[in-house]
Design a protein around this motif. Sequence first.
Motif, PDB file in Angstrom:
ATOM      1  N   THR A 217       0.822  -1.210   0.000  1.00  0.00           N
ATOM      2  CA  THR A 217       0.000   0.000   0.000  1.00  0.00           C
ATOM      3  C   THR A 217       0.859   1.264   0.000  1.00  0.00           C
ATOM      4  O   THR A 217       0.539   2.239  -0.663  1.00  0.00           O
ATOM      5  CB  THR A 217      -0.972  -0.034   1.183  1.00  0.00           C
ATOM      6  N   ASP A 218       1.987   1.232   0.734  1.00  0.00           N
ATOM      7  CA  ASP A 218       2.870   2.402   0.709  1.00  0.00           C
ATOM      8  C   ASP A 218       3.425   2.630  -0.687  1.00  0.00           C
ATOM      9  O   ASP A 218       3.503   3.764  -1.166  1.00  0.00           O
ATOM     10  CB  ASP A 218       4.044   2.212   1.693  1.00  0.00           C
ATOM     11  N   MET A 219       3.807   1.529  -1.344  1.00  0.00           N
ATOM     12  CA  MET A 219       4.382   1.676  -2.685  1.00  0.00           C
ATOM     13  C   MET A 219       3.329   2.136  -3.689  1.00  0.00           C
ATOM     14  O   MET A 219       3.622   2.916  -4.594  1.00  0.00           O
ATOM     15  CB  MET A 219       5.029   0.363  -3.118  1.00  0.00           C
ATOM     16  N   LEU A 220       2.096   1.656  -3.487  1.00  0.00           N
ATOM     17  CA  LEU A 220       1.011   2.083  -4.370  1.00  0.00           C
ATOM     18  C   LEU A 220       0.801   3.600  -4.252  1.00  0.00           C
ATOM     19  O   LEU A 220       0.744   4.323  -5.249  1.00  0.00           O
ATOM     20  CB  LEU A 220      -0.284   1.339  -4.004  1.00  0.00           C
ATOM     21  N   VAL A 221       0.725   4.060  -3.020  1.00  0.00           N
ATOM     22  CA  VAL A 221       0.519   5.488  -2.785  1.00  0.00           C
ATOM     23  C   VAL A 221       1.695   6.295  -3.326  1.00  0.00           C
ATOM     24  O   VAL A 221       1.525   7.348  -3.942  1.00  0.00           O
ATOM     25  CB  VAL A 221       0.316   5.759  -1.277  1.00  0.00           C
ATOM     26  N   GLN A 222       2.889   5.737  -3.153  1.00  0.00           N
ATOM     27  CA  GLN A 222       4.078   6.424  -3.634  1.00  0.00           C
ATOM     28  C   GLN A 222       4.043   6.580  -5.156  1.00  0.00           C
ATOM     29  O   GLN A 222       4.337   7.656  -5.687  1.00  0.00           O
ATOM     30  CB  GLN A 222       5.304   5.611  -3.214  1.00  0.00           C
ATOM     31  N   GLN A 223       3.642   5.504  -5.841  1.00  0.00           N
ATOM     32  CA  GLN A 223       3.561   5.598  -7.305  1.00  0.00           C
ATOM     33  C   GLN A 223       2.509   6.622  -7.734  1.00  0.00           C
ATOM     34  O   GLN A 223       2.724   7.394  -8.670  1.00  0.00           O
ATOM     35  CB  GLN A 223       3.222   4.229  -7.913  1.00  0.00           C
ATOM     36  N   VAL A 224       1.379   6.609  -7.039  1.00  0.00           N
ATOM     37  CA  VAL A 224       0.319   7.565  -7.369  1.00  0.00           C
ATOM     38  C   VAL A 224       0.825   8.990  -7.132  1.00  0.00           C
ATOM     39  O   VAL A 224       0.657   9.876  -7.971  1.00  0.00           O
ATOM     40  CB  VAL A 224      -0.955   7.277  -6.544  1.00  0.00           C
TER      41      VAL A 224
END
Lengths: 628, 338
Positions: B307-314
């Motif tokens: 989830t952290d990486m998802l948010v980071q990509q967004v």
Amino acid sequence: MADSPASSTGVSDQAPQVDGDRQQESVVIRFSGDSGDGMQLTGDQFTNASAILGNDVSTFPDFPAEIRAPVGTIPGLSGFQVNFASNDIYTSGDEPQILVAMNPAALAANLEDLQPGGVIIVNDDAFTKNNLRKAGYDENPLDNPDALRGYELHRVALTTLTRTALEDIEGMTNQQKDLCKNGFALGLAFWLFDRPLDSTLSFYAKKFAKRPQVVEANTRALKAGYAYGETTESFSGRITVPARTEVPPGIYRRITGNEAVVLGLVTAARKANKTLFYGSYPITPASPILEGLAALKHFDVRTFQAEDEIAAIGSIIGGAFGGALSATASSGPGIALKSEGIGLAVVLELPMVIINVQRGGPSTGLPTKTEQADLLEMFFGRNGECPVPIVAAATSGDCFDITIEACRIALRSMTPVYVLSDGYVANNSEPWQIPDVDAIAPIECDFRTDPKGYQPYMRDPKTLARPWVVPGTPGMEHRIGGLGKQDGSGNVSYDPADNEHMIKIRAEKVARIADYIPELEVNGPEKGDGLVVGWGGTYGAIRAASERMQHEGHSVASVHLRHLNPFPRNLGEILGNYRHILVPELNLGQLSFILQAKFPFRVIQLNKVQGQPFKIREIVDKIRSILD
Amino acid sequence: MTQTVESPLARKDFVSDQEVRWCPGCGDYAILAQMQKVLPEIGVAREQIVFISGIGCSSRFPYYMNTYGVHSIHGRAPTIATGLKSVNPDLSVWVITGDGDGLSIGGNHLIHCLRRNVDVKIILFNNRIYGLTKGQYSPTSLGGHRTKTSPMGSIDYPLNPISVAIGAEATFVARTQDTNTKHLQEVLRRAAAHKGTAFVEIFQNCVVYNPTAWDHTTKADIRDDNILYLEDGQPLIFGKDRDKGVRVNGMVPEVVQLGDGIDEAELTVHREDMDNTSYAYMLSRMLHPEFPQPFGILRAVSRPSYTDMLVQQVDEARASQKADLAGLLHSSDTWVVE
């Protein structure tokens, strides 16, 4: 051809006679070759050039389920049919008038579809003993005057000519050069139909920007093909299809159904002021939606490639609970796997959109072919009394509007909504007038944040929707679940009266959607001898067929159902205005079944389950037989 | 990320108004009580906490917690948690599951949630039996277990939840017991603090259908000889008199008696933070009765969560590209009709 040409249907039944330049209202051309021959790209480029020139276009890509089936065989064929016209067309055309066959298998498989008198362009080099054998020919049909009697045959040594054109390009093997022969064929087609090369040349430059040699090779092949047409006098003239007149002014692009779904979801999220969450598992033919959305993170689109179909629906239930506009798409077996989750979503009364890009079934079926045999599954394919609103896209461009419509219904009535697309609509591309995004109405859906008097299953008196309260909202902690429950509080309840009440209120909530969806519009006379009722991707063929009948003076109308559950409120009234009702479907009669159950009118079926769309003629013939 | 609570909450703040309906004596009561006790201490506002469950006795848990919650369908809780966490990463999301829900029908989702390191806490109540469906063997039932569906004894080889979690390279793996209240609390606290998927197996007693499953770790006279309490940085010592230890001999563990020339220095020292999973896996294979069963944190390593990486990509995408909707609709070859 039994049918007389009818301009309003957009399909000219007359094959072109290539004797001197001539003009036609429409042409259907089919490119067919090995799946490695670049036929999709060739067809796509031809379509683009035609659309930019101002033709109406409709395409039908037809490719095998295998990525690379054995070279030279019929199962390994990949085809791309383009119908382009100077008037409005609704389908990719019944039969091609021009066939470009890259090998004997392509000729063998497509010849019977070609209109009598049609033009065949073959790659003469590919008619080798080995390839002929693979295609099931004992002898070369090109050498047999009887085999292709009635057609206009052009034998072009595509491989040799392409190699010659690329002769002095250093460092390219013959094998690499041969990959450019589709460019030669495309160039020849561009000459034959008088299309400009610019859009394809700039496509090459962009696509192969990092490989200048490949740009050079394709450019040369394309130009060589064009020059071949011009100089050899093999063809006695060119066929021009002028630009459309009476096209609504605006900015246009080409769009496939899957692309339109992507844009529709992003637009709906913007209009609802919500994050878009899309959880999906790759499946043909729905995967391009996941691919398209994954590239749009800058729109705050969050995509999740789930471990399976069940996880995909689970994830969007979580996304919906968390306050995102949530969606998933799948097809055939994947939709079947999602049904338990959709049942939960119905009971949780959370908003989400499930797109079913239908393909040939049952089971794995025909993954790359089209069908509309999932309608009853959408209606009934869950345990218990479990109503889900259903909408269906009529055309590729309509996928944009219908997706937004589905989001609107989901958010307004707090319910999962099914969007039906199909392999034809998903892959077919057509010109699309780009809408003004500011003119699209906002989607009102505020989270409730006021704890005063709040109950999880309290209801809007009009729509019966429950409030959407997302985790993180202070003072409104609540639990929802799949067990039987009490209305209002949402508490678990095994009380018989509670259970019946909840089942009825969920059904009523879905039924009330009819109060706010648009009424159905009839295309054609308001009363008459015949009404053709359709839904989904058969729109084009049905509309063209009924217009052809109108053109011949018959009182035949058509209606197209974009809303299937609930039906538009005036459907019953419309059905009562015609002597005969015909329902053509790419299934064994699923809408017919529902219509028979709901309305007191007899319905005549026209069914086809061959993985292929209807031909206009098939529907016209059926209407004739009814009217006679 | 999660909000800090301003006014302290108490256990009663987490008790919902629903009547708890587990069988009298069920181990679930103890777990519920400890969860309600621990949550006020983790520094997260109540409205930021969500419990998600599947189907089974344990899955009724969310109804009894005065937080947000979803009682979903069999085995699917991790998928719902993943979606929820993807759209609202600030929430503290807990998945409550059992040996049937999590390892049988939901086994696939469990391993994928673990490998992705979605920032959720998965609490698996293991009672080695199907309780809600009234006593069929489960994927953790021991071989030979006689139940209604295995009258001659189960011929299924049991799955070890901890081994599965470590096999999926879970970043936090722990084990505790329903009645071991202090230990349970401590493990829950540690799970709550972990960034990434925290997987906790709780030995849980089904008083009706499998009441003797955990006798060896619960009966006062024998339990200390059958439990190895893991402490980070400490040697593997156990036993009522703390006179036994575990050392590694080649690739395999062995139990040794301290004294008689063997001292603590020879014992394996526990480390939670080893990236390599072999040691934690070895611990997970210490089975009763040959070995004491490890309790506590087998593994706690740091790896970016899904989830952290998802948010980071967004965030990165949003920072580098404008979300121009009209531009997106026009992002293809266009032509104008006048």
